[in-house]
Design a protein around this motif. Structure first.
Motif, short mmCIF file in Angstrom:
data_model
loop_
_atom_site.label_atom_id
_atom_site.label_comp_id
_atom_site.label_asym_id
_atom_site.label_seq_id
_atom_site.Cartn_x
_atom_site.Cartn_y
_atom_site.Cartn_z
N GLU A 108 0.76 -1.15 -0.08
CA GLU A 108 0.03 -0.19 0.01
C GLU A 108 0.95 1.27 0.07
O GLU A 108 1.99 1.15 0.68
CB GLU A 108 -1.08 -0.11 1.24
CG GLU A 108 -1.85 1.16 1.37
CD GLU A 108 -2.83 1.15 2.48
OE1 GLU A 108 -3.45 2.25 2.98
OE2 GLU A 108 -2.60 0.16 3.27
N ASN A 109 0.65 2.31 -0.71
CA ASN A 109 1.00 3.55 -0.81
C ASN A 109 0.34 4.38 0.39
O ASN A 109 -0.51 5.07 0.32
CB ASN A 109 0.90 4.01 -1.99
CG ASN A 109 1.84 5.80 -1.97
OD1 ASN A 109 2.48 5.93 -1.30
ND2 ASN A 109 1.29 6.38 -2.97
N LYS A 110 0.92 4.47 1.70
CA LYS A 110 0.54 5.33 2.49
C LYS A 110 0.75 6.61 2.43
O LYS A 110 2.15 6.78 2.25
CB LYS A 110 0.62 4.71 4.02
CG LYS A 110 0.04 3.39 4.28
CD LYS A 110 -0.08 3.07 5.59
CE LYS A 110 -0.73 1.89 5.89
NZ LYS A 110 -0.56 1.16 7.43
N ALA A 111 -0.06 7.62 2.60
CA ALA A 111 0.34 9.14 2.42
C ALA A 111 1.43 9.41 3.50
O ALA A 111 1.38 9.33 4.72
CB ALA A 111 -0.82 10.03 2.30
N GLY A 112 2.44 10.19 2.95
CA GLY A 112 3.59 10.85 3.81
C GLY A 112 4.61 9.89 4.30
O GLY A 112 5.34 10.26 5.04
N LEU A 113 4.27 8.53 4.12
CA LEU A 113 5.35 7.45 4.66
C LEU A 113 6.05 6.64 3.40
O LEU A 113 5.38 6.71 2.34
CB LEU A 113 4.50 6.47 5.17
CG LEU A 113 3.58 6.95 6.40
CD1 LEU A 113 2.98 5.83 7.22
CD2 LEU A 113 4.86 7.51 7.58
N CYS A 114 7.33 6.35 3.57
CA CYS A 114 7.80 5.22 2.85
C CYS A 114 7.27 3.94 2.82
O CYS A 114 6.43 3.77 4.04
CB CYS A 114 9.45 5.11 3.16
SG CYS A 114 10.46 6.49 2.98
N ASP A 115 7.20 3.17 1.95
CA ASP A 115 6.26 2.05 1.85
C ASP A 115 7.04 0.79 1.82
O ASP A 115 6.65 -0.25 2.24
CB ASP A 115 5.17 2.29 0.60
CG ASP A 115 4.48 3.52 0.80
OD1 ASP A 115 3.56 3.88 1.51
OD2 ASP A 115 4.93 4.34 -0.20
N PHE A 116 8.26 0.76 1.22
CA PHE A 116 9.04 -0.44 1.26
C PHE A 116 10.45 -0.16 1.14
O PHE A 116 10.91 1.04 0.98
CB PHE A 116 8.64 -1.14 0.17
CG PHE A 116 9.08 -0.51 -1.36
CD1 PHE A 116 10.05 -0.72 -1.92
CD2 PHE A 116 7.96 0.04 -2.20
CE1 PHE A 116 10.66 -0.35 -3.36
CE2 PHE A 116 8.21 0.72 -3.38
CZ PHE A 116 9.87 0.37 -4.04
N ILE A 281 11.93 3.58 0.44
CA ILE A 281 11.40 4.02 -0.74
C ILE A 281 9.80 4.49 -0.38
O ILE A 281 8.86 3.76 0.10
CB ILE A 281 11.13 3.10 -1.88
CG1 ILE A 281 12.72 2.68 -2.09
CG2 ILE A 281 10.63 3.72 -3.16
CD1 ILE A 281 13.50 3.76 -2.59
N ASP A 282 9.42 5.75 -1.00
CA ASP A 282 8.07 6.27 -1.02
C ASP A 282 7.48 5.95 -2.36
O ASP A 282 7.93 6.45 -3.58
CB ASP A 282 7.91 7.71 -0.74
CG ASP A 282 6.37 8.08 -0.46
OD1 ASP A 282 5.27 7.53 -0.77
OD2 ASP A 282 6.18 9.30 0.00
N ILE A 283 6.25 5.14 -2.41
CA ILE A 283 5.80 4.94 -3.72
C ILE A 283 5.24 6.30 -4.34
O ILE A 283 5.08 6.21 -5.48
CB ILE A 283 4.56 3.80 -3.41
CG1 ILE A 283 5.10 2.52 -3.19
CG2 ILE A 283 3.66 3.85 -4.89
CD1 ILE A 283 3.85 1.64 -2.72
N ASP A 284 4.98 7.45 -3.88
CA ASP A 284 4.59 8.52 -4.23
C ASP A 284 5.85 9.05 -5.09
O ASP A 284 5.68 10.02 -5.89
CB ASP A 284 4.48 9.70 -3.24
CG ASP A 284 3.04 9.73 -2.87
OD1 ASP A 284 2.08 9.18 -3.64
OD2 ASP A 284 2.49 10.07 -1.64
N TRP A 285 7.24 8.64 -5.02
CA TRP A 285 7.99 9.17 -5.71
C TRP A 285 7.98 8.54 -7.20
O TRP A 285 8.91 8.93 -8.16
CB TRP A 285 9.60 8.75 -5.23
CG TRP A 285 9.89 9.34 -3.85
CD1 TRP A 285 8.89 10.57 -3.31
CD2 TRP A 285 10.63 8.97 -2.85
NE1 TRP A 285 9.50 10.73 -2.16
CE2 TRP A 285 10.54 9.73 -1.63
CE3 TRP A 285 11.43 7.81 -2.83
CZ2 TRP A 285 11.31 9.49 -0.50
CZ3 TRP A 285 12.52 7.75 -1.78
CH2 TRP A 285 12.15 8.65 -0.47
CA LIG Z 1 3.71 6.38 0.38
#
Ligand SMILES: [Ca+2]
Ligand SMILES: [Ca+2]
Ligand SMILES: [Ca+2]
Length: 342
Positions: A108-116, A281-285
Motif C-alpha cells: 500500500e502507498n500510505k500518504a507521507g510515509l515510505c512504503d518499502f 522508498i515512498d511509492i509517491d516518488w
Molecule cells: Ca507512501
C-alpha cells in the motif's frame, strides 16, 4: 485504489485456500471494498518473475549456476536466496542487469510515509557516512492493472535523487575525477559473450557497446575467475536498457587502488545500509514516462536494475546486489518520506 486493494485481497485469499488444498468458490459478499489484506500477508518477496543479470564478477555464483540450469531454475534459485526474508543475495552484475519480484499482496502507498525497502549490501567506509560501497539500483514499480497476476503492466520509475542531473553533493568531485556524471534515460548497452574464457585476470574480457557511441570491456579480476557471462543464456549477446545514473566511484588514491563509491541522496537500491531510513522508498516518488507523478495506490511488482556503468579498479564493475524487499507497513516501520527527500 480500492479496486486494486480488493483484487489483492481476493488473490491472497485464493492462494491460501489453494495451498490448504481447498476448492475455489467465489464469495464476495462479506468483504467490502475497504477490507484490509488480512493477517496472513507476507511482508517479503514471494515471487521472482525474472532474474536477468548483466555480466559481472559474481555472476554464476550469486546465485550459483549448475549444469542444466535454465532461466526458470535460476529464477527459482533467486527466490530461494532473497524471498521470504531469507536474506541471501543475488548480484545483478553490471549496468542494466535486473530482477523482477512480486508479493502475495499489494504494497500500500500510505500518504507521507515510505512504503518499502529494497535490501542490499551497501555499507559505509570506516568512519564515513558519505561513501563506501554504494552500487545503486534503479527501482521501478508496477501495479497489476490487468489483474492477471503477471508483471506485464506499465512500469513507473522511482524518481531518486539523480532522476534530474547534477543533484548529488559529490557530482563536481566526480566530474573532476573524469567520471561521466550524466543521467541518461533510455540508456542501452549490449554485452558480447567472450570468444573464450581466459580463467586469468585480463582488462579486455567482455566487450560492450552502448547507444551513446561508447564501448569498452569488462575486466576479469584476480579474485573471480569463473565466467562472468550468465551461463544459462543461449544468446551470444545480451542487451539491457533503462535509466543510467552518474558514475559514483571516485579513486581517492589517484593511482587506481582506492575507489570510494559515493552514495546517492535517496531513492535507490543497494545505496544505503539496510538499517538506514534513507534506504526506504515512498511509492509517491514513482513517475510516468513523462516524469509526471504516477499517483499509485500501491504496487504489486518491483523491478530493480544496476544503475551505474563503471569499473572501479580492483573492486570491479559497479553491480547492484539484492537481499530482499520488505513491505514497511507490514513490519510496522514508520518512516516519514519528507525526512528523506528534502
Ligand atoms: Ca507512501
Ligand atoms: Ca498484469
Ligand atoms: Ca553491492
Amino acid at each position: 485504489m480500492k479496486h486494486f486493494a480488493r483484487i489483492d485481497w481476493m488473490s491472497a485469499a485464493l492462494a491460501t485456500l489453494l495451498a490448504a488444498g481447498g476448492s475455489v468458490a467465489c464469495s464476495e459478499s462479506n468483504d467490502g471494498p475497504d477490507t484490509p489484506p488480512g493477517g496472513n500477508a507476507s511482508p517479503y518477496v514471494t515471487q521472482v518473475f525474472d532474474y536477468r543479470p548483466a555480466v559481472g564478477q559474481f555472476i554464476n555464483e550469486l546465485p550459483e549456476y549448475k549444469e542444466g540450469d535454465t532461466q526458470e531454475t535460476m529464477n527459482r534459485k533467486a527466490l530461494e536466496a532473497i524471498g521470504n526474508n531469507n536474506l541471501g543475495m543475488v548480484s545483478l552484475g553490471g549496468f542494466g542487469g535486473y530482477i523482477v519480484v512480486g508479493f502475495d499482496h499489494t504494497i500500500e502507498n500510505k500518504a507521507g510515509l515510505c512504503d518499502f525497502r529494497v535490501q542490499g549490501n551497501a555499507f559505509y567506509a570506516n568512519g564515513q557516512s558519505g561513501y563506501g560501497s554504494s552500487e545503486p539500483g534503479v527501482i521501478e514499480v508496477s501495479i497489476d492493472a490487468n489483474g492477471n497476476g503477471l508483471p506485464d503492466d506499465e512500469w513507473y520509475e522511482i524518481a531518486g535523487s539523480s532522476y534530474n542531473e547534477g543533484s548529488e553533493s559529490w557530482i563536481e568531485q566526480a566530474r573532476e575525477a573524469g567520471n561521466d556524471v550524466r543521467t541518461i534515460r533510455n540508456y542501452e548497452i549490449t554485452y558480447h559473450r567472450p570468444a573464450a574464457e581466459p580463467g586469468t585476470p585480463t582488462e579486455e574480457y567482455i566487450r560492450w557497446e552502448d547507444n551513446q557511441g561508447g564501448s569498452g570491456f569488462r575486466s576479469m579480476n584476480p579474485t573471480h575467475l569463473q565466467s562472468y557471462y550468465p551461463k544459462w543464456v543461449k544468446e551470444d549477446q545480451i542487451t539491457f536498457s533503462g535509466t543510467r545514473l552518474p558514475q559514483n566511484g571516485i579513486d581517492l588514491s589517484g593511482v587506481g587502488n582506492n575507489f570510494a563509491l559515493y552514495k546517492f541522496a535517496y531513492g535507490y537500491a543497494d545505496n544505503e545500509p539496510n538499517t538506514s531510513d534513507r534506504s526506504a522508498i515512498d511509492i509517491d516518488w514513482a513517475v510516468d514516462a513523462d516524469g509526471q507523478p504516477a499517483n499509485l495506490s500501491g504496487v504489486d511488482f518491483i523491478r530493480i536494475h544496476t544503475g551505474v556503468n563503471q569499473e572501479n579498479g580492483w573492486l570491479g564493475e559497479c553491480s547492484t546486489e539484492i537481499m530482499g524487499v520488505v513491505d514497511l507497513h507490514l513490519i510496522d516501520v514508520q518512516i516519514e518520506s519528507n525526512t528523506i527527500k528534502q
